[in-house]
Design a protein around this motif. Structure first.
Motif, short mmCIF file in Angstrom:
data_model
loop_
_atom_site.label_atom_id
_atom_site.label_comp_id
_atom_site.label_asym_id
_atom_site.label_seq_id
_atom_site.Cartn_x
_atom_site.Cartn_y
_atom_site.Cartn_z
N GLU A 78 0.85 -1.19 0.00
CA GLU A 78 0.00 0.00 0.00
C GLU A 78 0.89 1.24 0.00
OE1 GLU A 78 -3.38 0.11 -0.12
OE2 GLU A 78 -3.49 -2.09 -0.18
N ASN A 79 0.47 2.26 -0.73
CA ASN A 79 1.25 3.48 -0.81
C ASN A 79 1.32 4.19 0.54
OD1 ASN A 79 1.64 3.09 -3.55
ND2 ASN A 79 0.05 4.52 -4.16
N LEU A 80 2.51 4.66 0.88
CA LEU A 80 2.70 5.47 2.07
C LEU A 80 2.47 6.93 1.72
CD1 LEU A 80 5.98 3.82 3.38
CD2 LEU A 80 3.67 3.50 4.29
N GLU A 81 1.95 7.71 2.67
CA GLU A 81 1.73 9.14 2.41
C GLU A 81 3.04 9.85 2.10
OE1 GLU A 81 -0.69 11.61 4.89
OE2 GLU A 81 -2.02 9.92 5.33
N SER A 82 4.06 9.58 2.89
CA SER A 82 5.35 10.21 2.64
C SER A 82 6.44 9.14 2.71
CB SER A 82 5.62 11.33 3.65
OG SER A 82 5.78 10.80 4.94
N PHE A 83 7.46 9.33 1.91
CA PHE A 83 8.59 8.40 1.87
C PHE A 83 9.78 9.11 1.23
CE2 PHE A 83 6.45 7.95 -2.18
CZ PHE A 83 7.47 7.73 -3.10
N THR A 84 10.95 8.52 1.42
CA THR A 84 12.16 9.06 0.82
C THR A 84 12.34 8.43 -0.55
OG1 THR A 84 13.13 9.25 3.02
CG2 THR A 84 14.63 9.41 1.15
N ASP A 85 12.44 9.28 -1.56
CA ASP A 85 12.59 8.81 -2.94
C ASP A 85 13.88 8.00 -3.09
OD1 ASP A 85 11.54 9.35 -5.88
OD2 ASP A 85 13.73 9.52 -5.93
N VAL A 86 13.82 7.01 -3.96
CA VAL A 86 14.95 6.11 -4.19
C VAL A 86 16.20 6.87 -4.61
CG1 VAL A 86 14.38 5.59 -6.61
CG2 VAL A 86 15.56 3.89 -5.24
N PRO A 140 9.11 5.56 -10.69
CA PRO A 140 9.73 4.26 -10.48
C PRO A 140 11.21 4.24 -10.88
CG PRO A 140 7.60 3.98 -11.50
CD PRO A 140 7.91 5.46 -11.52
N ALA A 141 12.02 3.61 -10.02
CA ALA A 141 13.45 3.46 -10.29
C ALA A 141 14.01 2.51 -9.25
CB ALA A 141 14.16 4.80 -10.22
N SER A 142 15.24 2.04 -9.49
CA SER A 142 15.87 1.14 -8.54
C SER A 142 17.38 1.28 -8.60
CB SER A 142 15.48 -0.31 -8.83
OG SER A 142 15.97 -0.71 -10.08
N PHE A 143 18.02 0.82 -7.53
CA PHE A 143 19.47 0.68 -7.53
C PHE A 143 19.83 -0.57 -6.74
CE2 PHE A 143 18.76 3.42 -3.80
CZ PHE A 143 19.55 2.82 -2.83
N THR A 144 21.06 -1.05 -6.96
CA THR A 144 21.53 -2.26 -6.29
C THR A 144 22.86 -1.98 -5.61
OG1 THR A 144 20.50 -3.56 -8.06
CG2 THR A 144 22.05 -4.70 -6.64
N ILE A 145 22.99 -2.53 -4.40
CA ILE A 145 24.24 -2.48 -3.65
C ILE A 145 24.53 -3.89 -3.14
CG2 ILE A 145 23.98 -0.05 -3.01
CD1 ILE A 145 22.93 -0.94 -0.28
N GLU A 146 25.69 -4.08 -2.54
CA GLU A 146 26.02 -5.33 -1.88
C GLU A 146 26.51 -5.04 -0.48
OE1 GLU A 146 27.56 -8.46 -5.30
OE2 GLU A 146 29.04 -7.33 -4.19
N ASP A 147 26.20 -5.95 0.44
CA ASP A 147 26.74 -5.81 1.79
C ASP A 147 28.19 -6.32 1.78
OD1 ASP A 147 26.75 -8.61 2.15
OD2 ASP A 147 25.10 -8.60 3.58
N PRO A 148 28.92 -6.20 2.88
CA PRO A 148 30.33 -6.60 2.89
C PRO A 148 30.58 -8.07 2.55
CG PRO A 148 29.85 -5.23 4.78
CD PRO A 148 28.53 -5.53 4.12
N ASP A 149 29.55 -8.91 2.67
CA ASP A 149 29.71 -10.32 2.37
C ASP A 149 29.24 -10.69 0.97
OD1 ASP A 149 30.73 -11.26 4.97
OD2 ASP A 149 28.81 -10.51 5.70
N GLY A 150 28.92 -9.69 0.16
CA GLY A 150 28.51 -9.95 -1.22
C GLY A 150 27.05 -10.25 -1.40
N ASN A 151 26.23 -10.04 -0.34
CA ASN A 151 24.80 -10.26 -0.46
C ASN A 151 24.17 -9.07 -1.17
OD1 ASN A 151 24.64 -12.74 1.14
ND2 ASN A 151 25.25 -11.41 2.83
N PRO A 152 23.48 -9.31 -2.29
CA PRO A 152 22.88 -8.21 -3.03
C PRO A 152 21.66 -7.63 -2.32
CG PRO A 152 22.48 -10.30 -4.16
CD PRO A 152 23.31 -10.60 -2.95
#
Length: 123
Positions: A71-79, A104-116
Motif C-alpha cells: 500500500e502506498n505510504l503518504e510520505s517516503f524518501t525517494d529512491v 519508479p526506479a531502482s538501484f543495487t548495492i552489496e553488503d560486505p559479504d557480497g549479499n545483493p
C-alpha cells in the motif's frame, strides 16, 4: 534512513514447487504472475518473492513508498535521495537509478559479504 518495505527475493529453480513448499509453510500468494515465473507471497507481515530465472542470487529487497501490504505510504524518501545519501556515505552503487528522472526506479548495492540488496521504488 527508511528504505521502505522489506522482503527477501528468492532465486528458485521451479516456481511451482517453490509455491507449493511455501504454501505448506502458511504463505499465500499476494501478487505476481506464475506464468511469468514470479510470485509475491505473504505469511503475516513476512513477505517473500519467488523468482525463477530473473536473478543470479537471492537478494534482500526494499520498496520505498510502500508498506508491507504494498500500500502506498503518504510520505517516503525517494529512491534517488536514498542512493545519493548512500553514495555520500561511501557505499558503492552497483546499478544506479537515473537521478534526472522521477517515479519508479531502482538501484543495487552489496553488503560486505557480497549479499545483493535491491532498492526498488514502484511509484
Amino acid at each position: 534512513m527508511n528504505l521502505g518495505a522489506f522482503s527477501i527475493s528468492l532465486n528458485v529453480k521451479d516456481i511451482h514447487k517453490s509455491k507449493d513448499f511455501y504454501e505448506n509453510l502458511g504463505f499465500q500468494t499476494f501478487g505476481g504472475e506464475i506464468s511469468q515465473k514470479w510470485l509475491i507471497m505473504k505469511n503475516g507481515s513476512t513477505v517473500i518473492g519467488l523468482f525463477q530465472g530473473m536473478f543470479e542470487k537471492n537478494l534482500m529487497t526494499f520498496n520505498p513508498g510502500w508498506d508491507e501490504n504494498a500500500e502506498n505510504l503518504e510520505s517516503f524518501t525517494d529512491v534517488r535521495t536514498l542512493q545519493k545519501q548512500l553514495k555520500e556515505n561511501g557505499v558503492k552503487i552497483l546499478s544506479q537509478a537515473d537521478e534526472s528522472t522521477e517515479g519508479p526506479a531502482s538501484f543495487t548495492i552489496e553488503d560486505p559479504d557480497g549479499n545483493p540488496i535491491l532498492v526498488d521504488q514502484h511509484r
